[in-house]
Design a protein around this motif. Structure first.
Motif, mmCIF file in Angstrom:
data_model
loop_
_atom_site.group_PDB
_atom_site.id
_atom_site.type_symbol
_atom_site.label_atom_id
_atom_site.label_comp_id
_atom_site.label_asym_id
_atom_site.label_seq_id
_atom_site.Cartn_x
_atom_site.Cartn_y
_atom_site.Cartn_z
ATOM 1 N N LEU A 1 32.279 -24.989 -10.534
ATOM 2 C CA LEU A 1 31.143 -25.035 -9.614
ATOM 3 C C LEU A 1 29.909 -25.481 -10.381
ATOM 4 N N SER A 2 29.216 -26.488 -9.879
ATOM 5 C CA SER A 2 28.010 -26.998 -10.531
ATOM 6 C C SER A 2 26.838 -26.923 -9.571
ATOM 7 N N ILE A 3 25.690 -26.468 -10.082
ATOM 8 C CA ILE A 3 24.451 -26.450 -9.310
ATOM 9 C C ILE A 3 23.398 -27.232 -10.081
ATOM 10 N N PHE A 4 22.517 -27.911 -9.346
ATOM 11 C CA PHE A 4 21.569 -28.805 -10.004
ATOM 12 C C PHE A 4 20.368 -29.058 -9.085
ATOM 13 N N PRO A 5 19.242 -29.533 -9.677
ATOM 14 C CA PRO A 5 18.946 -29.544 -11.120
ATOM 15 C C PRO A 5 18.423 -28.184 -11.564
ATOM 16 N N HIS A 6 18.623 -27.845 -12.831
ATOM 17 C CA HIS A 6 18.130 -26.558 -13.314
ATOM 18 C C HIS A 6 16.815 -26.674 -14.071
ATOM 19 N N ASP A 7 16.417 -27.906 -14.406
ATOM 20 C CA ASP A 7 15.130 -28.151 -15.067
ATOM 21 C C ASP A 7 14.972 -27.311 -16.330
ATOM 22 N N ARG A 8 16.091 -26.974 -16.971
ATOM 23 C CA ARG A 8 16.101 -26.211 -18.222
ATOM 24 C C ARG A 8 15.441 -24.842 -18.072
ATOM 25 N N ARG A 9 15.457 -24.308 -16.846
ATOM 26 C CA ARG A 9 14.836 -23.007 -16.597
ATOM 27 C C ARG A 9 15.833 -21.885 -16.879
ATOM 28 N N PRO B 1 27.129 -21.717 3.248
ATOM 29 C CA PRO B 1 28.372 -22.216 2.639
ATOM 30 C C PRO B 1 29.247 -22.977 3.622
ATOM 31 N N LEU B 2 29.258 -22.573 4.882
ATOM 32 C CA LEU B 2 30.081 -23.258 5.882
ATOM 33 C C LEU B 2 29.616 -24.694 6.091
ATOM 34 N N GLU B 3 28.300 -24.891 6.172
ATOM 35 C CA GLU B 3 27.782 -26.259 6.328
ATOM 36 C C GLU B 3 28.148 -27.113 5.120
ATOM 37 N N ILE C 1 30.724 -18.964 -4.396
ATOM 38 C CA ILE C 1 29.952 -19.896 -3.563
ATOM 39 C C ILE C 1 29.080 -19.134 -2.574
ATOM 40 N N ASP C 2 29.652 -18.121 -1.932
ATOM 41 C CA ASP C 2 28.872 -17.333 -0.967
ATOM 42 C C ASP C 2 27.648 -16.712 -1.631
ATOM 43 N N GLU C 3 27.831 -16.153 -2.824
ATOM 44 C CA GLU C 3 26.717 -15.487 -3.495
ATOM 45 C C GLU C 3 25.707 -16.487 -4.053
ATOM 46 N N VAL C 4 26.172 -17.671 -4.465
ATOM 47 C CA VAL C 4 25.239 -18.712 -4.896
ATOM 48 C C VAL C 4 24.298 -19.076 -3.752
ATOM 49 N N PHE C 5 24.817 -19.154 -2.535
ATOM 50 C CA PHE C 5 23.963 -19.459 -1.383
ATOM 51 C C PHE C 5 23.027 -18.306 -1.042
ATOM 52 N N ASN C 6 23.349 -17.108 -1.500
ATOM 53 C CA ASN C 6 22.465 -15.967 -1.251
ATOM 54 C C ASN C 6 21.263 -15.944 -2.174
ATOM 55 N N ILE C 7 21.374 -16.576 -3.350
ATOM 56 C CA ILE C 7 20.249 -16.540 -4.290
ATOM 57 C C ILE C 7 19.581 -17.902 -4.488
ATOM 58 N N PHE C 8 20.274 -18.982 -4.101
ATOM 59 C CA PHE C 8 19.691 -20.318 -4.205
ATOM 60 C C PHE C 8 19.626 -20.959 -2.820
ATOM 61 N N GLU C 9 18.648 -21.831 -2.652
ATOM 62 C CA GLU C 9 18.480 -22.570 -1.396
ATOM 63 C C GLU C 9 18.666 -24.050 -1.662
ATOM 64 N N PHE C 10 19.499 -24.687 -0.837
ATOM 65 C CA PHE C 10 19.786 -26.110 -0.980
ATOM 66 C C PHE C 10 19.256 -26.841 0.253
ATOM 67 N N PRO C 11 18.482 -27.903 0.076
ATOM 68 C CA PRO C 11 17.786 -28.515 1.215
ATOM 69 C C PRO C 11 18.710 -29.097 2.282
#
Length: 334
Positions: A92-100, A156-158, A141-151
């Protein structure tokens, strides 16, 4: 809780992942990577630390699950210890992290809270990648959507509905490139870094997440991060920060993870950006063989998504750059 905004999320399924610690008996990292290349096995993800904080190397890699049997024996040939094999995993990859650091810290807290067992974490200049057993993928994946927002996706279903037909397109190009000299977009070097090694119990992961959050609050960037579950209940991590932040990093790590074993040394970094790093075999072989031939021993390595990050002892930076330029086709600026 306000969600952190990111740009995108992707998963590569159908992976097999191996982890092991201990020095190679007869061969080195370069020989191992090149043996995978000779078998035309693509390394979807590779992370490496020369010293896990206890005097042993630590390595994790992922390949297509259909090559798990061959991959296991290629590793077993070299390893002093029995490699741990997960035959069914995803990256699983999430981006960008901006080195934060807060992005990585949130992933560590997530894994600890939901008892998710990451097989390896890797960083690229743009993305953080987390290899997990397939049994943990949905929860992750479910928990990633709980702490991050993707435009683009609200849930997760979408995302799963939009992503369903894209993974096969990615798989279809794996191993289809045959450049005699691999091409890259750019090679960048980073000087004046500290390379930190942290070994801690799994139960300390939430505190490590808190330490990274505190460093983010100080606006300290973290250009490099890898982590392995070396031994049952124990994680080994390699991190880079600007050496101007050594005091603040040391205070955060010692204050929030007092039971962790930490060490630091002067370092430099080289990153390679290219279109095919996740799509073909032989990239890691070209890199590690070039460094080995130049007498350069990497402190740590992360091959993830479409980028490679290699951490070196600070005096080895120029030799490392020369070795890479001899192995890769790099565009010249006009």
């Amino acid at each position: 809780m306000t969600k952190m905004q990111l740009g995108g999320i992707k998963i590569l399924e159908g992976q097999a992942c191996l982890e092991w610690s201990g020095g190679e008996v007869e061969y080195g990292l370069a020989d191992l990577c090149c043996r995978f290349a000779s078998e035309r096995i693509n390394l979807s993800q590779l992370t490496y630390m020369a010293d896990d904080g206890k005097g042993r190397s630590s390595t994790a890699l992922c390949t297509e699950s259909g090559r798990s049997h061959t991959s296991y024996f290629l590793v077993k040939l070299d390893s002093e210890r029995e490699p741990r094999l997960e035959r069914d995993a995803g990256i699983l990859s999430i981006f960008p992290h901006d080195r934060r650091p807060i992005i990585t810290g949130a992933l560590l807290e997530l894994a600890a809270h939901w008892n998710i067992h990451p097989l390896g974490l890797a960083s690229s200049p743009s993305a953080m990648s987390l290899a997990v057993p397939s049994d943990d993928a949905k929860q992750t994946i479910d928990e990633v959507f709980n702490i991050f927002e993707f435009p683009t996706y609200r849930s997760p279903l979408e995302w799963q509905a939009a992503y369903a037909d894209k993974e096969q397109v990615f798989k279809d190009v794996i191993g289809s490139y045959e450049e005699q000299i691999p091409k890259v977009y750019a090679v960048l070097d980073m000087q004046d870094l500290d390379f930190w090694t942290v070994t801690l119990a799994r139960t300390e992961m939430p505190r490590m997440g808190g330490a990274l959050r505190s460093l983010d609050a100080l606006k300290i960037k973290m250009p490099f991060f890898v982590a392995h579950c070396n031994r049952p209940g124990e994680f080994a991590m390699g991190l880079c920060f600007p050496n101007s932040s050594r005091h603040d990093v040391g205070e955060a790590l010692k204050g929030l993870t007092p039971d962790a074993a930490c060490s630091v040394r002067d370092a430099a970094g080289i990153s390679l950006h290219g279109p095919h790093f996740g799509d073909r075999y032989g990239i890691a072989c070209a890199l590690t063989d070039g460094l080995h031939s130049a007498g350069v021993n990497p402190l740590a390595l992360s091959c993830a998504v479409h980028s490679i990050w290699v951490v070196l002892d600070a005096p080895d930076l120029q030799k490392g750059m020369q070795a890479i330029r001899a192995k890769f086709h790099i565009p010249t600026s006009k």
